[in-house]
Write an enzyme that holds these catalytic residues in place. Structure first.
Site, PDB file in Angstrom:
ATOM      1  N   GLN A 186       0.909  -1.218   0.049  1.00 20.09           N
ATOM      2  CA  GLN A 186       0.078   0.074   0.146  1.00 20.09           C
ATOM      3  C   GLN A 186       0.808   1.334   0.033  1.00 20.09           C
ATOM      4  O   GLN A 186       0.456   2.193   0.578  1.00 20.09           O
ATOM      5  CB  GLN A 186      -0.935   0.143   1.240  1.00 20.09           C
ATOM      6  CG  GLN A 186      -2.018  -1.014   1.004  1.00 20.09           C
ATOM      7  CD  GLN A 186      -3.061  -0.536   0.220  1.00 20.09           C
ATOM      8  OE1 GLN A 186      -3.153   0.809  -0.305  1.00 20.09           O
ATOM      9  NE2 GLN A 186      -4.007  -1.265  -0.686  1.00 20.09           N
ATOM     10  N   SER A 187       2.074   1.244  -0.502  1.00 22.55           N
ATOM     11  CA  SER A 187       3.016   2.468  -0.534  1.00 22.55           C
ATOM     12  C   SER A 187       2.161   3.449  -1.194  1.00 22.55           C
ATOM     13  O   SER A 187       1.777   3.513  -2.675  1.00 22.55           O
ATOM     14  CB  SER A 187       4.287   1.956  -1.355  1.00 22.55           C
ATOM     15  OG  SER A 187       5.032   3.063  -1.817  1.00 22.55           O
ATOM     16  N   ASN A 188       2.343   4.760  -0.677  1.00 24.36           N
ATOM     17  CA  ASN A 188       1.832   6.035  -1.261  1.00 24.36           C
ATOM     18  C   ASN A 188       2.864   6.378  -2.374  1.00 24.36           C
ATOM     19  O   ASN A 188       2.439   6.939  -3.381  1.00 24.36           O
ATOM     20  CB  ASN A 188       1.604   6.995  -0.115  1.00 24.36           C
ATOM     21  CG  ASN A 188       0.569   6.688   0.666  1.00 24.36           C
ATOM     22  OD1 ASN A 188      -0.606   6.530   0.339  1.00 24.36           O
ATOM     23  ND2 ASN A 188       0.887   6.554   1.939  1.00 24.36           N
TER      24      ASN A 188
END
Ligand SMILES: *Cc1c(COP(=O)(O)O)cnc(C)c1O
Length: 343
Positions: A82-84
């Site tokens: 879920q890396s921004n």
């Protein structure tokens, strides 16, 4: 002095700068005396023209500037599922006609469909990135480098950057932000007691430290709440990255361990694992301001700041600036964390 000579570094404009500094009238009304007479202002780095916005765009201005100058046709980066940072790299690459590949690790112990397929992970696909999912313990950067070599063998020109975009070049984005904040503060006649940021890959804090130091300001004006590494490791990482950034910005200038303020308390049991203080902070900001913190970084950091303000860490009448770093797509990966059953 509020100016850094940044024109030397290739830069691709991605944000409408400067981002505004705003008061929190609703939150101040809601918390009243619990704020101990401290004014919290927010720097709106969550506002952005595209991609869902967030702090990684500041780093990507310099990373993609360097990529463009190297003639890259492809960018590759790494992160958690879920890396921004991965999401914004995909968006910025799409916007600039670059191919993008992402190596994402399953490092957070969450199996919910929302976590594995919604939020940032959903947007990575929508922005057209090629995503490689790896097990939690995999060395994603090694995998990214191997892929880059393979693509180079096919004649492509590839630019890779590390987790969070926190290379020295990426950190220049927050050195620039330090200058931007100081110029705004001077224009508004503010006296800041602290600039507060979340700390994941340490680049946001390190960039601010490097920028403040290069401007002749006290690097301890910046403080971070670590949400990924343990406190001591996070502090060491900020120190190393700040000095690596200073090597670019102002060779010969260094910061020391005493210049780095990191609080590791708000992380709780681990990276990406919800805490009660995070839930309370996200809800408070949503219900008093209509503004979005995220469950992994800014929600935990803002919870840490509220705890410290309530404990009297800052004298009455002081002003603290919290940098809103974005990440709201992450909320859609964590709906269960905010259900009534979750508390
Ligand atoms: C990455 C991120 C941070 C932390 O920034 P680092 O430079 O990695 O320390 C904070 N907030 C959000 C929303 C992020 O995505």
């Amino acid at each position: 002095m509020t100016d850094l000579d940044l024109a030397r570094f290739p830069r691709l404009p991605l944000l409408g700068l400067p981002t505004p500094i705003e008061p929190l009238a609703g939150l101040t009304r809601e918390l009243g005396a619990a704020l101990n007479g401290v004014q919290i202002l927010v720097k709106r780095d969550d506002l952005a023209g595209f991609g869902g916005g967030g702090n990684k765009l500041r780093k990507l201005e310099f990373l993609l500037g360097a990529a463009r100058d190297s003639g890259a046709d492809t960018v590759i980066t790494v992160g958690a599922l879920q890396s921004n940072h991965a999401r914004l790299t995909a968006a910025a690459a799409a916007r600039n006609g670059l191919k993008c590949e992402l190596f994402l690790t399953r490092s957070v112990p969450r199996e919910e469909a929302a976590y594995t397929g919604n939020g940032n992970r959903f947007l990575d696909d929508l922005f057209g990135a090629q995503v490689h999912e790896l097990p939690g313990e995999a060395d994603s950067f090694a995998a990214a480098e191997a892929r880059a070599d393979a693509l180079r063998g096919e004649g492509r020109t590839v630019y890779t950057f590390p987790s969070g975009g926190s290379s020295p070049v990426g950190c220049l984005g927050y050195a620039a932000c330090a200058a931007e904040i100081m110029a705004q503060v001077e224009a508004k006649g503010l006296d800041l007691a602290q600039i507060v940021v979340p700390n994941g890959s340490a680049g946001t804090h390190a960039g601010l430290v490097a920028g403040l130091k290069a401007l002749g300001r006290d690097p301890k004006l910046a403080k971070s709440y670590a949400v990924l590494a343990e406190e001591e490791a996070a502090k060491a990482e900020v120190l190393a990255k700040a000095n690596a950034t200073l090597d670019l910005l102002q060779p010969g200038t260094r910061v020391e361990a005493d210049d780095i303020l990191v609080d590791g308390h708000p992380r709780g049991p681990g990276y990406g694992i919800p805490t009660d203080a995070m839930r309370a902070a996200v809800r408070l900001m949503a219900r008093s301001e209509g503004m979005l913190l995220d469950p992994v970084y800014s929600g935990k950091a803002f919870g840490g700041l509220l705890r410290d303000v309530a404990a009297g860490l800052y004298p009455q009448g002081s002003t603290v600036l919290f940098v809103m770093t974005g990440g709201s797509p992450g909320l859609f990966a964590y709906p269960d964390a905010f259900s009534d059953a979750a508390g």
